[in-house]
Design a protein around this motif. Structure first.
Motif, PDB file in Angstrom:
ATOM      1  N   LYS A 185       0.825  -1.207   0.000  1.00  0.00           N
ATOM      2  CA  LYS A 185       0.000   0.000   0.000  1.00  0.00           C
ATOM      3  C   LYS A 185       0.863   1.261   0.000  1.00  0.00           C
ATOM      4  CE  LYS A 185      -3.587   0.037   2.780  1.00  0.00           C
ATOM      5  NZ  LYS A 185      -4.463  -0.240   3.937  1.00  0.00           N
ATOM      6  N   VAL A 186       1.915   1.272   0.798  1.00  0.00           N
ATOM      7  CA  VAL A 186       2.797   2.443   0.859  1.00  0.00           C
ATOM      8  C   VAL A 186       3.543   2.631  -0.460  1.00  0.00           C
ATOM      9  CG1 VAL A 186       4.864   3.384   1.973  1.00  0.00           C
ATOM     10  CG2 VAL A 186       3.045   2.397   3.367  1.00  0.00           C
ATOM     11  N   VAL A 187       4.140   1.555  -0.969  1.00  0.00           N
ATOM     12  CA  VAL A 187       4.878   1.643  -2.225  1.00  0.00           C
ATOM     13  C   VAL A 187       3.929   2.049  -3.357  1.00  0.00           C
ATOM     14  CG1 VAL A 187       6.180   0.321  -3.947  1.00  0.00           C
ATOM     15  CG2 VAL A 187       6.684   0.040  -1.519  1.00  0.00           C
ATOM     16  N   GLU A 237       1.798   6.028  -7.226  1.00  0.00           N
ATOM     17  CA  GLU A 237       0.647   6.807  -7.685  1.00  0.00           C
ATOM     18  C   GLU A 237       0.974   8.307  -7.659  1.00  0.00           C
ATOM     19  OE1 GLU A 237      -3.982   7.810  -6.541  1.00  0.00           O
ATOM     20  OE2 GLU A 237      -2.843   6.469  -5.243  1.00  0.00           O
ATOM     21  N   GLU A 238       1.532   8.772  -6.566  1.00  0.00           N
ATOM     22  CA  GLU A 238       1.873  10.191  -6.442  1.00  0.00           C
ATOM     23  C   GLU A 238       2.944  10.594  -7.448  1.00  0.00           C
ATOM     24  OE1 GLU A 238       0.294  12.513  -4.637  1.00  0.00           O
ATOM     25  OE2 GLU A 238      -1.094  10.922  -4.045  1.00  0.00           O
ATOM     26  N   TYR A 239       3.938   9.737  -7.641  1.00  0.00           N
ATOM     27  CA  TYR A 239       4.984  10.003  -8.627  1.00  0.00           C
ATOM     28  C   TYR A 239       4.371  10.117 -10.024  1.00  0.00           C
ATOM     29  CZ  TYR A 239       9.034   9.361 -11.635  1.00  0.00           C
ATOM     30  OH  TYR A 239       9.979   9.521 -12.618  1.00  0.00           O
ATOM     31  N   GLY A 286      -2.216  -4.620  -2.017  1.00  0.00           N
ATOM     32  CA  GLY A 286      -1.861  -4.522  -0.602  1.00  0.00           C
ATOM     33  C   GLY A 286      -3.071  -4.661   0.303  1.00  0.00           C
ATOM     34  N   GLU A 287      -4.155  -4.025  -0.093  1.00  0.00           N
ATOM     35  CA  GLU A 287      -5.395  -4.114   0.688  1.00  0.00           C
ATOM     36  C   GLU A 287      -5.885  -5.565   0.742  1.00  0.00           C
ATOM     37  OE1 GLU A 287      -8.336  -3.062   3.140  1.00  0.00           O
ATOM     38  OE2 GLU A 287      -6.858  -1.628   2.412  1.00  0.00           O
TER      39      GLU A 287
END
Length: 71
Positions: A15-17, A22-24, A44-45
């Motif tokens: 989830k973090v990666v 996504e932001e990148y 991840g979820e």
């Protein structure tokens, strides 16, 4: 058989990666990287839910075994 902790940790990592990807992708206007990140977050979820289910089964089996030993 693991009690689900490993799956939960891997799920949190995904989830973090995925969020970073996504932001990148959003910042660089890279739609494929943004989508890749969203998909990884979904993975991840799902993995976290598998971990929760394994822990629940593990706990119930332990409870049942403890109950049987007390008879």
């Amino acid at each position: 058989m693991s009690n689900g902790n490993e799956d939960k940790l891997k799920g949190m990592k995904d989830k973090v990666v995925g969020k970073v990807k996504e932001e990148y992708g959003d910042l660089t206007d890279d739609a494929s990287k943004e989508l890749e990140g969203k998909l990884q977050q979904g993975k991840g979820e799902a993995r976290e839910r598998v971990g929760d289910a394994k822990k629940e089964v593990h706990d119930r089996v332990d409870d049942a075994l403890d109950h049987d030993h007390k008879k």
